[in-house]
Every structure is written in C-alpha cells, then in structure tokens.
Design a protein around this motif. Structure first.
Motif, short mmCIF file in Angstrom:
data_model
loop_
_atom_site.label_atom_id
_atom_site.label_comp_id
_atom_site.label_asym_id
_atom_site.label_seq_id
_atom_site.Cartn_x
_atom_site.Cartn_y
_atom_site.Cartn_z
N ALA A 22 0.52 -0.92 -0.24
CA ALA A 22 0.25 0.12 -0.28
C ALA A 22 1.00 1.16 -0.26
O ALA A 22 0.46 2.36 -0.39
N ASN A 80 0.73 9.55 -13.20
CA ASN A 80 0.43 9.23 -12.01
C ASN A 80 -1.50 9.60 -11.86
O ASN A 80 -1.88 9.65 -12.27
N THR A 81 -1.34 8.78 -9.94
CA THR A 81 -3.45 8.89 -9.79
C THR A 81 -3.12 10.12 -9.95
O THR A 81 -4.54 10.56 -10.71
N THR A 82 -2.49 11.17 -9.29
CA THR A 82 -2.34 12.56 -9.14
C THR A 82 -3.16 13.51 -10.40
O THR A 82 -3.86 14.84 -10.33
N PHE A 107 -6.54 10.12 1.42
CA PHE A 107 -5.41 10.08 0.79
C PHE A 107 -5.46 11.41 0.55
O PHE A 107 -6.44 12.63 -0.70
N SER A 109 -3.89 13.37 -2.35
CA SER A 109 -4.72 13.83 -3.61
C SER A 109 -6.46 13.22 -4.36
O SER A 109 -6.85 13.55 -5.29
N THR A 110 -6.41 12.53 -3.37
CA THR A 110 -8.14 12.16 -3.56
C THR A 110 -9.35 13.34 -3.24
O THR A 110 -10.15 13.58 -3.50
N SER A 157 -12.14 7.54 -2.77
CA SER A 157 -10.78 6.43 -2.93
C SER A 157 -11.23 5.15 -2.85
O SER A 157 -12.58 4.93 -1.63
N PHE A 161 -6.91 4.79 2.71
CA PHE A 161 -5.16 4.45 2.62
C PHE A 161 -4.56 4.07 3.84
O PHE A 161 -3.85 3.66 4.08
N ASP A 186 -10.88 6.56 -6.97
CA ASP A 186 -9.28 6.97 -6.89
C ASP A 186 -8.47 5.22 -6.61
O ASP A 186 -9.70 4.57 -5.09
N ILE A 188 -6.38 3.73 -6.80
CA ILE A 188 -5.30 2.85 -6.51
C ILE A 188 -5.10 1.79 -5.35
O ILE A 188 -4.09 0.93 -5.50
N GLN A 189 -5.36 2.08 -4.50
CA GLN A 189 -4.72 1.00 -3.12
C GLN A 189 -6.59 -0.40 -3.27
O GLN A 189 -6.46 -0.73 -2.24
N ASP A 209 -1.62 4.74 -9.97
CA ASP A 209 -0.70 4.97 -10.63
C ASP A 209 -0.43 2.88 -10.42
O ASP A 209 -0.56 2.26 -9.56
N HIS A 211 2.37 1.80 -8.78
CA HIS A 211 3.51 1.79 -7.81
C HIS A 211 2.86 1.25 -6.60
O HIS A 211 3.62 0.65 -5.68
N LYS A 212 1.69 0.16 -6.33
CA LYS A 212 1.23 0.03 -5.06
C LYS A 212 1.13 -1.91 -5.94
O LYS A 212 2.06 -2.29 -6.22
#
Ligand SMILES: Cc1ncc(COP(=O)(O)O)c(C=O)c1O
Length: 393
Positions: A22, A80-82, A107, A109-110, A157, A161, A186, A188-189, A209, A211-212
C-alpha cells in the motif's frame, strides 16, 4: 499455502518481510528486465525502436483495461493517480454553486483537486467515516448527498489508504446516477489485489498509478473514462498525440482521438509502460481471484494472530464487503513511529498510517512471513505489558 505469484520473481524476499504494497511495491524481476530491455533497445536503435514501443503500449493498455474490467479504448496512460484526478477535476466544466461530495479522511491527492475548485465557487461537502474502521458505507455518502442540492461529482478512493476500508463502488454508482452525479474513484489501493469490474459497477472515472498493488514502477498509471463521459472532459494537455491526425505534422486542425488517447498529449513514459506491462502480465498470469484469495487469507491470519497472540488491536474493518489488502493495528502504550522502527529492525517493511501500523501483503507473501510479523509484534507487546485485543467490524 503456495503463493500465486512466484517468490523467485521478487528479489526483495531475499532480505525483507515486505508488507508495504500500500506504500511502494518492490519491482518484480520481469519488470526490471522489461525496463532494461527497453533501455537497451533504445540505446542500440533510437527512433528505429519507436514502432515496437507503440505496439507494446497498446498491449499493456489492453491488459490494464482487462484488470479494470473496462474497454481498452477507455484507458489513457497518465503519469500518476494525481494527474488522473486532475484531468477529471479540471477537465469538467464548473459553475459557481456546483457541488462535490468527498470523504473526509482521504489521501491528499484524492481530496485536494476538489478543494482547489473552491476558487471557482464549487462547494465541497465532506463525508465523515464511521466507527473504528473508518468505514464509508454507501448510506454515509447518500446522507451527505441528500443534505444539499444534487452533487455534480462524488469522488472517493475505492480503498482508503489508512485503515483499508473498501467502498462499495457498484452501490455508490447507483446512488450517484439516481441523483444525476458522476462517480470518480481513485482505485490505486485496490487495483491489482481486489478483482475489479469498473464498467459493470457504473464507475464514470477511475485512476491508479502502478507503484502499489499493480507492482509496477512509480510515474506510470492508468486513467479510465467511461466512453459516454469522454466528451465531458476537456483535454488539458492537447498535443501531437491527442489528435486523430497524429504525425500529420503540418495539419493545423484539432480533431481529438475519439477515445481516451485524446488525454495523452505527448510521448509515453515508455520505460514505465514496459515495466508495468511485465508486472500486469505477472498478475493476470496468476489470476486476480487467486491473488485476492491469497491476500485475504494472509490478512485473516494476520488479524487473528495480532489480536489473539500479540495482544494488538486491529483497527481495520474486516467485514466481507469492506475488507481489502490493508490491515492496520496498534499496541496500547507504543506509538506507531516506534513500532515502525522496531519492526524495521526485525526486517519487516510496513508503514505508520491510520493511527497505527499498516501492513499490506501481496500474492507472493507467505504465512511464515505473517507469523514473523505476529511474533515480532508479540515481542513488542511483551515489552509494553501487552494490551486488550480485538478486531473492528
Ligand atoms: C488513495 C491514494 N491515492 C493516490 C496515491 C498516490 O498518488 P500518486 O500516484 O499520484 O503518487 C496514494 C498513495 O499513497 C493513495 O493512497
């Protein structure tokens, strides 16, 4: 229990009990090789390799779309997510008094892209999470939505997160659409660990994104825009790659692609796409149901062990519909920063988040690694005299 993702593909396991997906995922070997392979080809051939990259990018787009449960043509690559959130928040047309509903505990950015719209006169109303698990049931959104004029957008999200609450996107999409609102998620998680079916659920916009949980590098992500919502978004980075007549260098018209590629203004993050593609192939090769089943079992084992053997308090909601790959817990009498440091000394990688320690195992972790965590937390609890145990529902 044999992990669905081959441990030999994860060099990180040689040194660490890595439970921080995460946060930032360790790159699997195939992703490293794909990135290096791309670099080698460009070194040898420069522009002669561009076509090969374009073909691979389309394959990766299709694989990402499959993981999300959406059409390939509805997916754009983003950095990226943002950026994906910004493309939606700033690409929509706003009038003073328009309303957005967002969870309170999100988060940054959300949340920030919507707060930034306040300067245009947009009203942002927040949904308070409920209970120890930080739960955001659909009713919590519905109540805030009904307390004012129908919102234009509900943004959340999928998986929070901090403590890992998973919002029911299908249920929320129904409530949103009944109220005439768009749903921006969002993801990503959740994407890469929980099976997703975003189009069938009715989500309008989604982004993540790599990277998770997708096990890719930082700086490459995907944005889903439902086909019937594409025209609502003004492309913010019009460029050579966003038009239907790309590579007609002297064409002065601006005719956008008729699909999500119109949001990609310029050159791709090609190294990132190659690496992410290899990681996505790893996930789809194992199958998302197998990965999710494995992670659920690891998280269940962690919750039982942490509560019953280590005397920790599990803060995450573990009800079947709300659980995710994130488990957050705390020990009475020990702050998260100290625990984080001590667990790091034991070779365990995790994060201080959500009022405790957040763990996030993936499809290559083992029961033995979870037992290692439980034993290490038990030792820390011994040092503090232990605490009352429990699992938040
Ligand atoms: C819910 C959520 N959204 C977004 C991000 C990261 O955004 P980006 O991909 O823009 O770095 C995180 C990272 O922790 C997150 O947890």
């Amino acid at each position: 229990m044999t992990p669905p993702l081959p441990r030999t593909d994860f060099p990180v396991t040689e040194r660490w009990t890595y439970l921080n997906h995460a946060g930032v995922a360790p790159l699997p070997r195939p992703a490293v090789e794909a990135m290096a392979g791309y670099a080698g080809r460009v070194a040898a051939g420069g522009s002669l390799t561009v076509e090969g990259h374009g073909a691979r990018a389309e394959e990766v787009r299709a694989t990402a779309a499959g993981l999300m449960g959406v059409a390939r043509t509805d997916v754009a690559f983003v950095k990226n997510t943002t950026e994906g959130l910004g493309f939606v928040a700033n690409g929509l047309t706003w009038r003073p008094g328009d309303r957005v509903v967002v969870p309170d505990f999100e988060f940054p950015s959300t949340l920030y892209p919507w707060l930034a719209l306040r300067e245009l006169g947009v009203v942002v109303d927040l949904v308070a999470p409920r209970g120890r698990g930080g739960c955001l049931p659909v009713e919590a959104f519905a109540e805030v939505m009904a307390a004012g004029p129908p919102p234009k957008v509900v943004a959340t999200s999928w998986v929070q997160f901090g403590r890992g609450w998973r919002t029911d996107l299908a249920g929320l999409a129904t409530v949103c659409h009944d109220a005439g609102a768009l749903l921006c998620a969002d993801v990503i998680q959740g994407l890469g660990v929980v099976p997703a079916d975003l189009a069938a659920w009715g989500v309008d916009f989604a982004m993540a994104d790599a990277h998770k949980w997708l096990l890719g590098p930082e700086g490459i992500g995907v944005l889903y825009v439902a086909a019937d919502r594409l025209d609502l978004l003004r492309p913010l980075e019009a460029g050579w790659a966003s038009v239907a007549h790309r590579e007609q260098w002297d064409n002065r018209e601006l005719i956008y692609h008729d699909d999500a590629r119109r949001l990609e203004g310029g050159s791709h993050n090609a190294a990132g796409i190659h690496a992410m593609g290899a990681s996505l192939d790893l996930l789809t090769g194992a199958g998302m149901e197998a990965v999710w089943g494995h992670v659920e079992r690891l998280c269940d084992r962690a919750c039982t062990g942490l509560a019953e053997e280590a005397g920790a308090t599990v803060l995450s909601d573990r009800s079947p519909g709300g659980r995710s790959g994130i488990v957050t817990f705390r020990l009475d009498g020990l702050d998260a920063a100290t625990m984080h440091r001590e667990l790091g000394d034991q070779g365990i990688v995790c994060s201080p988040r959500g009022g405790g320690i957040r763990i996030a195992p993936h499809g290559y972790n083992t029961t033995e690694e979870i037992d290692h965590l439980v034993a290490a937390v038990g030792q820390l609890a011994g040092g503090t005299g232990g605490s009352a145990a429990g699992t938040a529902r």
